[in-house]
Write an enzyme that holds these catalytic residues in place. Structure first.
Site, PDB file in Angstrom:
ATOM      1  N   THR A 144      10.572  -7.974  -2.112  1.00 40.42           N
ATOM      2  CA  THR A 144       9.509  -7.034  -2.621  1.00 40.42           C
ATOM      3  C   THR A 144       9.947  -5.580  -2.502  1.00 40.42           C
ATOM      4  OG1 THR A 144       8.563  -7.099  -0.202  1.00 40.42           O
ATOM      5  CG2 THR A 144       7.630  -8.662  -2.055  1.00 40.42           C
ATOM      6  N   THR A 182       6.681  -7.277   6.374  1.00 42.29           N
ATOM      7  CA  THR A 182       6.555  -8.553   5.877  1.00 42.29           C
ATOM      8  C   THR A 182       7.937  -9.099   5.655  1.00 42.29           C
ATOM      9  OG1 THR A 182       4.465  -7.977   4.969  1.00 42.29           O
ATOM     10  CG2 THR A 182       5.447  -9.946   3.727  1.00 42.29           C
ATOM     11  N   GLU A 277      12.361   0.525   5.124  1.00 45.61           N
ATOM     12  CA  GLU A 277      11.937   1.524   4.248  1.00 45.61           C
ATOM     13  C   GLU A 277      12.224   3.094   4.860  1.00 45.61           C
ATOM     14  OE1 GLU A 277       8.529  -1.364   2.701  1.00 45.61           O
ATOM     15  OE2 GLU A 277       7.963   0.291   4.287  1.00 45.61           O
ATOM     16  N   ASN A 400       4.851   4.620   2.491  1.00 45.95           N
ATOM     17  CA  ASN A 400       3.769   3.550   3.009  1.00 45.95           C
ATOM     18  C   ASN A 400       2.318   4.488   2.679  1.00 45.95           C
ATOM     19  OD1 ASN A 400       4.655   1.165   4.241  1.00 45.95           O
ATOM     20  ND2 ASN A 400       6.391   2.592   4.805  1.00 45.95           N
TER      21      ASN A 400
END
Length: 405
Positions: A144, A182, A277, A400
């Site tokens: 993702t 995730t 990230e 985010n």
């Protein structure tokens, strides 16, 4: 890349992701295969986790993974969609629906686009292949927000002289907190195993790898790690029963396999915080001297989830006080007068007191390293553990604050 025998792989694009990137993976094993799984410990749990957890350990022939949609917090329809997906896979590859596991990852709270899932399963089943390119396409389709694929493969010679192969793929860059419980992971091997032995080996490996990583400490609704064995290599006697289908592996062989599996899972797991990230550093936290291994792991986890520690590493700041104090509030017994700390090889604290060091050189060592090692002694006990996390950057906050979860 030497892949285990008895498997076929496919990764396709079926339109789940708006980006048009690959978003459905199918892995199929030969008849007689078994699987084990470990799953999120979040009480808010996605439908595919509920379904797959109910089927492992056991006789499993296929795993289907969709990315871009987590099928989490989707109520009864979410369960029905997960079950329908297993029926489509079973029909396409020639097995029972109960022999299919499902994984999903992506945005929470949206129903699966089932027409696209159906088309994706049909396409993937027609493209199944056992070559490395097929494996790589499968590894790409589970991603993702990842910046790139996360794979590992190796061969291992067992005590009896037989050579087995292992290969794994994983995904995850944000919403990563240990506690598998995730993040998704799938490992395949050709060693002959009973479902129970597979479960024991996987649980051991997960506790020392995927349960020892964190990006921001957020445990996902979908975390899943599955071990699938094709039972093609090995001569142990077969046991009976659907839940124990496979072979009872002798102790030395199982120990050797578990060690190889754990080593590969650590390699895969470390790729996740490395891809955190906005991350610029992986932080390895090695704790020794605790009363137990579990105590050491909790101390390391507490340090890993400290925003102050993570931002200090981002800035190249050898701020040892943040690390020592985080160990102190972990809630585990320590001996402050016996504590010692080294940051990227520079001793900064010993016997509960600061040590003179070259702060500029220590800062430069942190800044120049992609992986920064913190070595902390918390007492005189035998307990030890290693934990991995990423640093915390402005880019993480920006990403985010804009990404819909």
């Amino acid at each position: 890349m030497q892949l285990p025998s008895g498997f076929r792989f496919a990764g396709v694009t079926c339109g789940i992701k708006k980006s048009g990137k690959p978003d459905l993976t199918l892995v199929v094993a030969d008849p007689g295969s078994v699987a084990a799984g470990v799953y999120t410990q979040n009480q808010v749990v996605a439908a595919p986790v509920v379904l797959s957890r109910s089927r492992t350990p056991g006789a499993i022939r296929a795993v289907v993974v969709n990315s871009g949609n987590a099928n989490a917090c989707t109520g009864q329809r979410g369960m029905e969609d997960a079950e329908q997906t297993t029926r489509w896979v079973a029909e396409a590859v020639g097995c029972e629906p109960s022999e299919v596991l499902v994984m999903s990852t992506g945005v929470i709270g949206h129903h699966l686009p089932m027409e696209r899932i159906s088309a994706g399963v049909a396409q993937a089943s027609g493209e199944l292949a056992s070559d490395p390119d097929a494996f790589l396409r499968a590894a790409d389709a589970i991603l993702t927000t990842d910046q790139g694929r996360k794979i590992a493969a190796r061969q291992s010679t067992l005590p009896g002289g037989e050579t087995i192969s292992l290969a794994g793929m994983a995904k995850g860059a944000g919403m990563i907190g240990p506690n598998m419980a995730t993040m998704l992971g799938l490992v395949v091997t050709d060693l002959t195993l009973s479902a129970e032995d597979a479960q024991a080996a996987l649980s051991h490996a997960a506790d020392r790898s995927f349960n020892r990583i964190s990006v921001e400490g957020h445990t996902s609704t979908n975390d899943t790690l599955v071990l699938l064995s094709s039972n093609r290599v090995g001569t142990a006697a077969q046991t009976k029963g659907a839940q124990t289908k496979g072979a009872q592996t002798d102790g030395d062989t199982l120990a050797a396999f578990t060690a190889a599996l754990t080593e590969m899972c650590i390699e895969l797991a470390k790729k996740i915080p490395a891809d955190g990230e906005g991350a610029t550093h992986v932080i390895e936290i090695a704790v020794r001297g605790a009363q137990t291994d579990a105590s050491a792991a909790k101390i390391a986890k507490t340090i890993a989830e400290s925003a102050l520690v993570k931002t200090a590493i981002t800035g190249g700041d050898p701020n040892w006080g943040r690390i020592v104090s985080a160990a102190g509030y972990a809630g585990e017994p320590i001996e402050p007068a016996a504590m010692a700390l080294a940051i990227q090889g520079t001793q900064v604290y010993r016997d509960g007191a600061p040590v003179a060091f070259d702060a500029a050189a220590a800062s430069a060592a942190i800044r120049s390293a992609s992986e920064v090692r913190l070595e902390l002694i918390v007492g005189r006990g035998a307990g030890e553990a290693t934990f991995w996390t990423s640093d915390l950057t402005v880019d993480y906050v920006r990403f985010n604050s804009e990404y819909t979860t």
